[in-house]
Design a protein around this motif. Structure first.
Motif, PDB file in Angstrom:
ATOM      1  N   ALA A   1      21.901   7.095  37.526  1.00 51.50           N
ATOM      2  CA  ALA A   1      22.218   8.533  37.628  1.00 51.50           C
ATOM      3  C   ALA A   1      20.940   9.366  37.649  1.00 51.50           C
ATOM      4  N   LEU A   2      19.943   8.978  36.859  1.00 50.75           N
ATOM      5  CA  LEU A   2      18.683   9.728  36.850  1.00 50.75           C
ATOM      6  C   LEU A   2      17.973   9.610  38.196  1.00 50.75           C
ATOM      7  N   LEU A   3      18.054   8.426  38.790  1.00 49.78           N
ATOM      8  CA  LEU A   3      17.406   8.229  40.099  1.00 49.78           C
ATOM      9  C   LEU A   3      18.066   9.111  41.158  1.00 49.78           C
ATOM     10  N   ASP A   4      19.382   9.118  41.175  1.00 53.40           N
ATOM     11  CA  ASP A   4      20.099   9.956  42.149  1.00 53.40           C
ATOM     12  C   ASP A   4      19.723  11.419  41.985  1.00 53.40           C
ATOM     13  N   ARG A   5      19.645  11.825  40.730  1.00 54.04           N
ATOM     14  CA  ARG A   5      19.360  13.226  40.490  1.00 54.04           C
ATOM     15  C   ARG A   5      17.909  13.575  40.857  1.00 54.04           C
ATOM     16  N   ALA A   6      17.006  12.627  40.613  1.00 60.89           N
ATOM     17  CA  ALA A   6      15.612  12.865  41.016  1.00 60.89           C
ATOM     18  C   ALA A   6      15.560  13.095  42.524  1.00 60.89           C
ATOM     19  N   ALA A   7      16.324  12.302  43.283  1.00 60.81           N
ATOM     20  CA  ALA A   7      16.350  12.476  44.737  1.00 60.81           C
ATOM     21  C   ALA A   7      16.960  13.833  45.090  1.00 60.81           C
ATOM     22  N   ALA A   8      18.050  14.174  44.417  1.00 59.08           N
ATOM     23  CA  ALA A   8      18.686  15.470  44.684  1.00 59.08           C
ATOM     24  C   ALA A   8      17.719  16.613  44.372  1.00 59.08           C
ATOM     25  N   ASP A   9      16.837  16.390  43.405  1.00 54.57           N
ATOM     26  CA  ASP A   9      15.839  17.408  43.069  1.00 54.57           C
ATOM     27  C   ASP A   9      14.566  17.253  43.895  1.00 54.57           C
ATOM     28  N   ALA A  10      14.667  16.448  44.958  1.00 54.51           N
ATOM     29  CA  ALA A  10      13.584  16.320  45.941  1.00 54.51           C
ATOM     30  C   ALA A  10      12.282  15.777  45.349  1.00 54.51           C
ATOM     31  N   VAL A  11      12.395  14.873  44.387  1.00 55.58           N
ATOM     32  CA  VAL A  11      11.190  14.185  43.882  1.00 55.58           C
ATOM     33  C   VAL A  11      10.841  13.097  44.895  1.00 55.58           C
ATOM     34  N   PRO A  12       9.683  13.183  45.525  1.00 58.23           N
ATOM     35  CA  PRO A  12       9.413  12.239  46.624  1.00 58.23           C
ATOM     36  C   PRO A  12       9.129  10.811  46.162  1.00 58.23           C
ATOM     37  N   LYS A  13       8.529  10.670  44.974  1.00 61.12           N
ATOM     38  CA  LYS A  13       8.030   9.339  44.595  1.00 61.12           C
ATOM     39  C   LYS A  13       8.466   8.993  43.169  1.00 61.12           C
ATOM     40  N   VAL A  14       9.161   7.873  43.029  1.00 56.93           N
ATOM     41  CA  VAL A  14       9.592   7.407  41.706  1.00 56.93           C
ATOM     42  C   VAL A  14       9.136   5.966  41.532  1.00 56.93           C
ATOM     43  N   ARG A  15       8.707   5.657  40.325  1.00 54.40           N
ATOM     44  CA  ARG A  15       8.373   4.266  40.000  1.00 54.40           C
ATOM     45  C   ARG A  15       9.178   3.861  38.761  1.00 54.40           C
ATOM     46  N   VAL A  16       9.780   2.666  38.827  1.00 53.86           N
ATOM     47  CA  VAL A  16      10.606   2.191  37.715  1.00 53.86           C
ATOM     48  C   VAL A  16       9.935   0.974  37.085  1.00 53.86           C
ATOM     49  N   HIS A  17       9.811   1.000  35.773  1.00 52.46           N
ATOM     50  CA  HIS A  17       9.190  -0.093  35.012  1.00 52.46           C
ATOM     51  C   HIS A  17      10.303  -0.733  34.186  1.00 52.46           C
ATOM     52  N   ILE A  18      10.614  -1.965  34.516  1.00 52.87           N
ATOM     53  CA  ILE A  18      11.829  -2.560  33.942  1.00 52.87           C
ATOM     54  C   ILE A  18      11.493  -3.571  32.845  1.00 52.87           C
ATOM     55  N   LEU A  19      12.251  -3.490  31.761  1.00 55.87           N
ATOM     56  CA  LEU A  19      12.168  -4.511  30.724  1.00 55.87           C
ATOM     57  C   LEU A  19      13.410  -5.378  30.874  1.00 55.87           C
TER      58      LEU A  19
END
Ligand code: 3PG
Ligand code: MN
Ligand code: MN
Length: 549
Positions: free
Chosen positions: A148-166
């Motif tokens: 949900a946070l990723l979708d919203r980041a896109a909706a808020d036009a954040v061009p670049k996201v990096r995910v660090h997974i445990l």
């Protein structure tokens, strides 16, 4: 809070407190199983627990799902929600539920913290980073929240996201990481199709990096810093490639213990995709605090000395929740934590009663921080003593006795000191849970036996000191070491959905324990009123009722 403004407790005229302490022992992760092959509690030789469970005051308690504030009865219990319910005497809607609600209503994204994070990366053109536990265990985190946070980041036009997974393997099956990685990759690929540069940047096993708790092993957090922040670890082309390679190279490792990795461009040989640099925004997306506090301090604390963070990036950092209400960690958070107030610890401090909380490192915060409603500080240091018995950093399946004997030694010594005694002892034995999480049946049987040896000592001390002993658990784990049957049988490393035992031993009672009067579904949240009652107090009206007849 000043003594004058503290909430007060009324006496219960029908009860006389014992001369000695009420000793409240939590056998972490020791539930009541089905007595089948994977039930290490039934398989263990436990003469004292068996005797306690034969007392008239013995019963079982609900310790999972809605009984402890989880979204549904399909959710396991865990240490946080269990000790919160024990300590606070009421069921609060817990992190898992509060975050899901805040996302569903959109409140999370309307809040100023989300907007601050987004504005930061719009200005800096650095990525928005998400770090957290990738699974649907719902103990520390839930993958749906991340999606949900990723979708919203896109909706808020954040061009670049990096995910660090445990990778998890502790609240979900031992080798299930690829399932969650595939789900996440599919969501990221969809967003990339829309023109966004969203990628997994780094990862590793939750018990190898980043998610240490109670300062048991800062080296874990430093490894996480190296991997997520500096982008320093073995390089791979994708998270799937990393996990598949590590599985093949380390047949003995489950997801919790996988080494760290980074994803690099040019098919895994180029530059790491996501070091964290000045100007970035960072969200730690776990909602549970114990294993989130140390990495949070590494990002936020200006006077941090646990390891060398340099060069420490200047970032906008937020947690999914506030993890410690006393220490205000982190400063900014996306969802307000449950407002757990007037726990039994606070009420007893207000009534001038003396409390001792003791556990080994792995569970130290359970009897302090969780018990107090996610606050680390004592309510009244003059009346409360918190003792941590240092844990070993060695593999627990090799030492299933852990520090149970040392915890008991230290406790009994403290109880025999001259001077005013303690009214309440809050005690946790880590063994059933911590060894249960290794998935090793034989070791877990020994772990439960080690706890039973200590219970025998507590029974004797209770008699000698004229006290009362309460024995229970916060959730199941050791009671279910397998999932499925026959060919489909799999090692289960996570908690169970089973109820937990309760026994109250009161040597003053003719039948050695008080008579109980049980509601339809007695649960952990009934224990605070029960304990207050044993100490001669009437619990506040909004507490779930005492189980004493
Ligand atoms: O953090 C852990 O070790 C597990 O995710 C849950 O175990 P606990 O709730 O017993 O701490
Ligand atoms: Mn626990
Ligand atoms: Mn556990």
């Amino acid at each position: 809070m000043s003594a004058a403004s503290r909430p007060t407790l009324a006496p219960d005229p029908t009860r006389v407190a014992p001369e000695g302490p009420v000793i409240f022992a939590v056998m972490d992760g020791v539930g009541v199983g089905r007595g089948d092959e994977g039930d290490a509690v039934t398989a263990a030789l436990t003469p004292t627990l068996d005797w306690l469970r034969g007392l008239p005051s013995a019963t079982t308690l609900a310790a999972h799902g809605t009984a402890v504030g989880m979204p549904s009865d399909k959710d396991m219990g865990n240490s946080e929600v269990g000790h919160n319910a024990i300590g606070a005497g009421r069921v609060f809607e817990q992190g898992a539920k509060l975050v899901a609600q805040s996302i569903a209503s959109g409140a999370l994204f309307r809040g100023e913290v989300w907007r601050w994070l987004i504005e930061g990366v719009h200005d800096s053109r650095e990525p928005l980073h998400f770090i957290g536990l990738l699974s649907d265990g719902n103990v520390h985190s839930h993958i749906d929240h991340l999606l949900a946070l990723l979708d919203r980041a896109a909706a808020d036009a954040v061009p670049k996201v990096r995910v660090h997974i445990l990778t998890d393997g502790r609240d979900v099956p031992g080798r299930s990481a690829l399932r969650y990685i595939d789900t996440l990759e599919a969501a990221l690929a969809k967003l990339r199709e829309q023109g966004f540069d969203y990628q997994i940047a780094s990862g590793g096993g939750r018990m190898h990096l980043t998610m240490d708790r109670y300062e048991a092993d800062w080296a874990m957090v430093e490894r996480g810093w190296d991997v997520h922040v500096r982008g320093r670890a073995r390089k791979f082309a994708s998270a799937r490639a990393a996990v598949e390679t590590l599985y093949a190279e380390h047949p003995e490792l489950d997801d919790q213990h996988l080494p760290g990795f980074v994803i690099a461009d040019q098919g895994g040989v180029g530059a790491p995709l996501g070091p964290i640099r000045d100007g970035a925004s960072v969200v730690f997306f776990n909602f549970r605090g114990d294993r989130a506090l140390e990495i949070t301090r590494a990002f936020e604390d200006d006077s941090f000395t646990e390891f060398d963070r340099s060069p420490r990036p200047k970032v906008r950092y937020a947690g999914m929740m506030q993890y410690d209400g006393d220490l205000h960690l982190p400063k900014r958070f996306l969802t307000a934590p449950p407002a757990i107030d007037r726990s039994m610890g606070e009420l007893l401090a207000g009534a001038g009663k003396r409390q001792l909380a003791i556990a080994e490192t792995h569970k130290f915060g359970h009897v302090t921080y969780f018990w107090n409603g996610n606050r680390s500080a004592p309510f009244d240091p003059a009346l409360e003593r918190y003792i941590e018995v240092p844990s070993d950093a060695k593999p627990l399946e090799q030492r299933p006795w852990m520090k149970a004997a040392e915890v008991t030694d230290t406790l009994l010594q403290a109880l025999r000191e001259p001077g005013p005694g303690f009214d309440l002892v809050r005690l946790n034995y880590a063994n059933g849970d911590m060894v249960g999480h290794t998935g090793e049946l034989r070791s877990t049987i020994l772990a439960v036996e080690a706890v039973d040896l200590c219970l025998a000592r507590l029974v004797r001390a209770t008699e000698q000191l004229g006290g009362v002993l309460i024995v229970t658990a916060d959730h199941g784990n050791a009671d279910q070491m397998f999932d499925g049957e026959g060919e489909a049988r799999q090692v289960r490393t996570s908690h169970s959905l089973n109820p937990v035992p309760l026994a109250i031993y009161d040597p003053r009672e003719p039948r050695l324990g008080p008579a109980l009067s049980l509601p339809a579904r007695p649960g952990l949240s009934n224990l605070a009123a029960t304990t207050l009652s044993l100490l001669g107090f009437a619990a506040p009206d909004d507490y779930d009722p005492s189980l004493l007849a």
